[in-house]
Design an enzyme around this catalytic site. Structure first.
Site, PDB file in Angstrom:
ATOM      1  N   HIS A  99       5.384 -39.158  17.399  1.00  0.00           N
ATOM      2  CA  HIS A  99       6.667 -38.597  17.815  1.00  0.00           C
ATOM      3  C   HIS A  99       7.925 -38.526  16.533  1.00  0.00           C
ATOM      4  CE1 HIS A  99       7.037 -40.156  21.853  1.00  0.00           C
ATOM      5  NE2 HIS A  99       5.635 -40.269  21.326  1.00  0.00           N
ATOM      6  N   HIS A 267      -4.812 -39.893  22.496  1.00  0.00           N
ATOM      7  CA  HIS A 267      -5.156 -40.574  23.108  1.00  0.00           C
ATOM      8  C   HIS A 267      -6.463 -41.496  23.431  1.00  0.00           C
ATOM      9  CE1 HIS A 267      -1.560 -38.239  26.333  1.00  0.00           C
ATOM     10  NE2 HIS A 267      -1.099 -39.719  25.369  1.00  0.00           N
TER      11      HIS A 267
END
Length: 725
Positions: A99, A267
């Site tokens: 992020h 993920h």
């Protein structure tokens, strides 16, 4: 004490809000005023380091191996105040690094992890960054231990890379060298919305056409990094989500394969956290009380259990073994059918149909209770979209290939805004040159500069032609991601050679004369373009009666077409250049605002912008030879005439219907000169006028020349990272 001087009303004598309000006084009262703040951020007043501190030198002395060992150890050092999932902080640190880096956007090079900006508002309080304040606090003991040489920016990105290593991925490499900023980036436009997660329609012309996302934005909502994990506007539809995934990642310079690798690889490990309703969670860091000490998103129900953490509202892991970088994500996604459900927090997500408990991941807190895995709408897009599906099938057929593609994509994600490899330090810098690093071969400094200047001066080129060409070559530099600039001489390659702002016919003429001179001298054309600009400038300085040498340092190299990703350079095309009084077309944003943006990307102060504009005008370097702002009768002489005549009350200014202006003699009404708003702003804006008045003074003619040369040299050398080592 003389009590008669005390306030009779009992009011506080402090100027409430005057020092802390986020609304700037000028723009609050006069919202259309030109705001120069983007040229003043990050100055000496905000930087706590010593004036002579050199981060490049400091980082060379860092004990890289010790730092990496400490980050490795942190991964399994679970803390009661923020317990690690399954006893391992890998997923959290990957999300922090991701992020941080993921705010980068290709269009203007802003955002990204290269400056540690996630420590400050608004990024530190974005909904998408919920609980990443905990990850930074976990890293604090390591930052404290290694001090100045280890920037927050490096440590944050390193933590994600080490996390992947600790989970079994062979990473592609890592480069230290990022330097921290010390306050919010006021130059970054994150969108016009006034509320978090406002409907996507606010930033699209047509939500069904992902390409209509407002430039330079790359996220679908205010406060998100990429796409909404629940679907477009929170409505699950994997096929539609795939279109927005493709667009947002493309705006980060990622192709379809890199996008699929990052989505699937990101993920493969860790989990989402949405074990409770979001309305139970406290305010973000910037809105929390003093007692929170920079923490936000207080979770009263967590009670020391990793099972009860809250971040995105999505709940569950993506694979059976979330602490291993393996193919488990693909096993789940493609071996099961999936159906819509909701997390305990009420978020849309997908769950597998008829998965036995024996195949489920276990609880992140107790390590034994089976928990239902999940997929987001973006994950389902990898299965539903035919292009992403085909790529995933290739990954599943060759796990080693998938690991390599992901490792390279992760490296690109986390290093994209660091510029050339000259800015990388440490033992893990990959030897391989990657095209997105804008590779430039080493140049030569073994030629006779004096003799070369003489040949250039005798070439028949005018001063204006040489100065304009050098400027156009250098002005593409943007400090946001350290791309562009004169080094490499990419102005002679596609796409730059055909840009309207570079006046292709004039450029071709100048290059046809300078290239043979460079070849004969054994110099790079990049050096010769800059040196020719210096020669033209020295001629203009001499014409004004001054004698000032323009500094020049050889050593630039010439990039080849094979070393140039032409498509990625399209975004560097100037559509406006206030320094040469040109716009490609009319825009909603004013010419002076676009000039400020260019100046900030070039790393210029407001004073440097002022002196360069005033000088370039009188040098006759306007695009196409237009006369706007050329307030002099001695074009080609470096003088203060622009400022003298701009501030002379013998003239008055008059707007015309086409948006330009005329300067008329007050006594006769005769038209003397023409101007654009990018000229007159230096007289109308109080700050810029104060600078213009300095250069209009009779005693500052030589100062102006010196200041112009210094600002010019700064632009010409903006991308000379080899001079900073």
């Amino acid at each position: 004490m003389d009590h008669s001087q005390m306030p009779r009303t009992g009011g506080c004598p402090v100027n409430h809000g005057g020092n802390t309000s986020m609304d700037k006084p000028v723009t609050k009262w006069w919202p259309n005023a030109l705001n120069l703040d983007i040229l003043h951020q990050g100055g000496a007043r905000t930087n706590p380091m010593d004036p002579d501190y050199n981060h490049r030198k400091a980082v060379k002395g860092l004990d890289y191996e010790a730092v990496k060992a400490d980050v490795h150890a942190l991964m399994t050092d679970s803390q009661d105040w923020w317990p690690a999932d399954w006893g391992h902080y890998g997923g959290l640190m990957i999300r922090l690094a991701w992020h941080s880096a993921g705010s980068y956007r290709l269009q203007d090079g802003r955002g990204g992890g290269g400056s540690g900006n996630i420590r400050f508002a608004p990024l530190n309080s974005w909904p998408d960054n919920a609980s990443l304040d905990k990850a930074r606090r976990l890293l604090w003991p390591i930052k404290k231990k290694y001090g100045n040489a280890l920037s927050w920016a490096d440590l944050i990105v390193l933590s994600g890379t080490i996390a992947y290593e600790s989970m079994g991925l062979k990473t592609f490499g890592f480069g230290f060298g990022r330097e921290d900023i010390w306050g919010p980036e006021t130059d970054v436009y994150w969108g016009s919305e006034k509320e978090w997660l406002a409907p996507s329609e606010n930033r699209y012309e047509d939500l069904d056409d992902a390409s209509t996302l407002e430039n330079p934005l790359s996220a679908v909502h205010m406060g998100l990094i990429y796409v909404n994990p629940e679907g477009v506007n929170g409505n699950p539809d994997p096929a539609r989500t795939a279109l927005h995934v493709r667009e947002t990642f493309a705006r980060m310079a990622m192709n379809d394969e890199e996008t699929a690798a990052l989505t699937c690889g990101g993920h493969t490990v860790g989990k989402g956290h949405g074990a409770m309703a979001g309305d139970k969670i406290g305010a973000e860091p910037e809105a929390a009380g003093y007692e929170a000490q920079g923490f936000g998103w207080a979770n009263p129900d967590q009670k020391g259990s990793a099972s009860d953490a809250f971040t995105s509202g999505i709940e569950g892991a993506w694979s059976k073994e979330p602490l291993k970088f393996d193919m488990g994500y693909f096993d789940y996604l493609f071996n099961y059918e999936w159906e819509l459900t909701k997390s305990p927090a009420g978020a849309h997500q997908w769950k597998p149909v008829d998965m036995p408990e024996s195949e489920m991941p276990v609880d992140a807190g107790d390590g034994s209770t089976p928990r239902m895995p999940m997929m987001t709408d973006a994950d389902m897009a990898m299965k539903v979209d035919p292009i992403y599906n085909e790529i995933c099938q290739k990954f599943m057929a060759d796990p080693a290939y998938f690991a390599d593609v992901f490792a390279r994509a992760w490296f690109k994600l986390t290093h994209r805004d660091m510029g050339p490899k000259a800015n990388y330090y440490g033992p893990d810098v990959p030897q391989e040159d990657l095209i997105w690093q804008d590779v430039i071969p080493a140049g030569s400094n073994g030629y006779d500069v004096t003799a070369l200047k003489a040949k250039i001066a005798a070439s028949g080129l005018t001063s204006a032609e040489m100065i304009a060409t050098a400027w156009d070559s250098a002005r593409t530099y943007r400090g946001s991601d350290m791309r562009g600039g004169a080094n490499g001489a990419r102005i002679r390659l596609a796409p730059q050679k055909d840009w309207a702002g570079n006046e292709p016919d004039r450029l071709a003429k100048v290059l046809s004369i300078l290239e043979p001179i460079a070849t004969e001298a054994g110099a790079s054309i990049a050096d010769v373009i800059v040196l020719a600009g210096n020669v033209g400038l020295e001629q203009a300085i001499k014409a004004g009666g001054h004698s000032v040498d323009v500094p020049f340092t050889p050593g630039r190299g010439d990039a080849t077409a094979e070393q140039t990703d032409a498509e990625s350079f399209d975004v560097l095309e100037p559509v406006s250049d206030g320094f040469r009084n040109w716009q490609k077309k009319a825009y909603a944003v004013s010419a002076e605002e676009m000039m400020l943006d260019r100046a900030q990307l070039l790393g210029l102060t407001a004073v440097e912008m002022t002196v360069l504009v005033g000088g370039l005008r009188v040098l006759g370097t306007n695009h196409g030879g237009n006369s706007y702002g050329v307030f002099t009768d001695n074009v080609g002489t470096l003088s203060t005439d622009f400022f003298v005549n701009l501030t002379d009350m013998a003239y008055s200014w008059h707007p015309l219907e086409d948006g330009t202006y005329e300067l008329r003699e007050r006594a006769t009404g005769a038209v003397k000169w023409q101007a654009t708003s990018a000229d007159l702003v230096f007289g109308s804006n109080s700050i810029l006028r104060s600078y213009a008045e300095v250069y209009a003074q009779d005693d500052n003619k030589e100062k102006f020349v010196r200041d112009f040369v210094a600002a010019w040299t700064k632009v010409m050398n903006a991308d000379r990272f080899d001079l900073l080592a």
